[in-house]
Design a protein around this motif. Structure first.
Motif, PDB file in Angstrom:
ATOM      1  N   ALA A  23      -4.164   2.769   8.388  1.00 16.97           N
ATOM      2  CA  ALA A  23      -4.922   3.618   7.488  1.00 16.97           C
ATOM      3  C   ALA A  23      -6.401   3.269   7.566  1.00 16.97           C
ATOM      4  O   ALA A  23      -6.773   2.109   7.760  1.00 16.97           O
ATOM      5  CB  ALA A  23      -4.425   3.435   6.055  1.00 16.97           C
ATOM      6  N   SER A  24      -7.238   4.275   7.393  1.00 19.14           N
ATOM      7  CA  SER A  24      -8.675   4.045   7.403  1.00 19.14           C
ATOM      8  C   SER A  24      -9.367   5.100   6.559  1.00 19.14           C
ATOM      9  O   SER A  24      -8.795   6.159   6.289  1.00 19.14           O
ATOM     10  CB  SER A  24      -9.221   4.076   8.833  1.00 19.14           C
ATOM     11  N   SER A  52      -2.444  -1.548  -2.906  1.00 17.77           N
ATOM     12  CA  SER A  52      -3.439  -2.501  -2.417  1.00 17.77           C
ATOM     13  C   SER A  52      -3.957  -3.382  -3.541  1.00 17.77           C
ATOM     14  O   SER A  52      -4.521  -4.438  -3.305  1.00 17.77           O
ATOM     15  CB  SER A  52      -4.622  -1.748  -1.796  1.00 17.77           C
ATOM     16  N   LYS A  53      -3.771  -2.923  -4.771  1.00 17.37           N
ATOM     17  CA  LYS A  53      -4.346  -3.618  -5.925  1.00 17.37           C
ATOM     18  C   LYS A  53      -3.611  -4.916  -6.225  1.00 17.37           C
ATOM     19  O   LYS A  53      -4.233  -5.944  -6.490  1.00 17.37           O
ATOM     20  CB  LYS A  53      -4.296  -2.691  -7.130  1.00 17.37           C
ATOM     21  N   ASP A  54      -2.271  -4.860  -6.206  1.00 17.33           N
ATOM     22  CA  ASP A  54      -1.492  -6.044  -6.575  1.00 17.33           C
ATOM     23  C   ASP A  54      -0.240  -6.206  -5.724  1.00 17.33           C
ATOM     24  O   ASP A  54       0.641  -6.998  -6.073  1.00 17.33           O
ATOM     25  CB  ASP A  54      -1.111  -5.984  -8.048  1.00 17.33           C
ATOM     26  N   ASP A  55      -0.138  -5.436  -4.640  1.00 19.53           N
ATOM     27  CA  ASP A  55       1.031  -5.486  -3.749  1.00 19.53           C
ATOM     28  C   ASP A  55       2.331  -5.108  -4.455  1.00 19.53           C
ATOM     29  O   ASP A  55       3.419  -5.464  -3.982  1.00 19.53           O
ATOM     30  CB  ASP A  55       1.177  -6.854  -3.091  1.00 19.53           C
ATOM     31  N   SER A  56       2.253  -4.421  -5.564  1.00 23.23           N
ATOM     32  CA  SER A  56       3.484  -3.945  -6.190  1.00 23.23           C
ATOM     33  C   SER A  56       4.110  -2.891  -5.287  1.00 23.23           C
ATOM     34  O   SER A  56       3.406  -2.183  -4.553  1.00 23.23           O
ATOM     35  CB  SER A  56       3.220  -3.395  -7.580  1.00 23.23           C
ATOM     36  N   THR A  75      -5.440  -7.449   8.302  1.00 25.36           N
ATOM     37  CA  THR A  75      -5.863  -6.050   8.298  1.00 25.36           C
ATOM     38  C   THR A  75      -5.167  -5.363   7.140  1.00 25.36           C
ATOM     39  O   THR A  75      -4.075  -4.809   7.283  1.00 25.36           O
ATOM     40  CB  THR A  75      -5.493  -5.360   9.629  1.00 25.36           C
ATOM     41  N   LYS A  76      -5.758  -5.386   5.991  1.00 23.49           N
ATOM     42  CA  LYS A  76      -5.112  -4.932   4.761  1.00 23.49           C
ATOM     43  C   LYS A  76      -4.668  -3.480   4.827  1.00 23.49           C
ATOM     44  O   LYS A  76      -3.796  -3.060   4.080  1.00 23.49           O
ATOM     45  CB  LYS A  76      -6.057  -5.125   3.577  1.00 23.49           C
TER      46      LYS A  76
END
Length: 126
Positions: A23-24, A52-56, A75-76
């Motif tokens: 994703a980008s 992306s905020k908390d990996d939930s 690479t998040k």
């Protein structure tokens, strides 16, 4: 936002595959990336999603305990879907989708996602 899915293919029942989504283009710090699938003659269904905020994470009932979603630690914006114990009913086109900003509780429905990539076909033979 651009999403590029890869990793589909043909596998025998009981086997495994790993899908990748690159994703980008996000302008928000918080977003969600997920996977949906659509089999011939069926509605598109939510498979899994990660924030992306908390990996939930979210998993659809039919893939719980068999599929695992994860984000690359470096690479998040690379998200993986590890699919184990595949069955013929998992055969579908798998789509990578994103939601930005993240809105918890809306990952089950395809209408809750804001961006879509092209699908990758997963075929599970019996």
């Amino acid at each position: 936002v651009q999403l590029q899915a890869s990793g589909g293919g043909l596998v025998q029942a009981g086997g495994s595959l790993r899908l990748s989504c690159a994703a980008s283009g996000f302008i928000y710090d918080s977003y969600a990336i997920g996977w949906f699938r659509q089999a011939p003659g069926k509605e598109r269904e939510g498979v899994s999603c990660i924030s992306s905020k908390d990996d939930s994470t979210y998993y659809g009932d039919s893939v719980q305990d068999r599929f695992t979603i994860s984000r690359d630690n470096v690479t998040k914006n690379m998200v993986y879907l590890q699919m184990n114990s595949l069955a013929p009913e998992d055969t579908a086109v798998y789509y990578c989708a994103a939601q930005a900003p993240v809105r918890y509780g809306s990952w089950r429905r395809s209408g809750g996602m804001d961006y879509w990539g092209k699908g990758t076909l997963v075929t599970v033979s019996s």
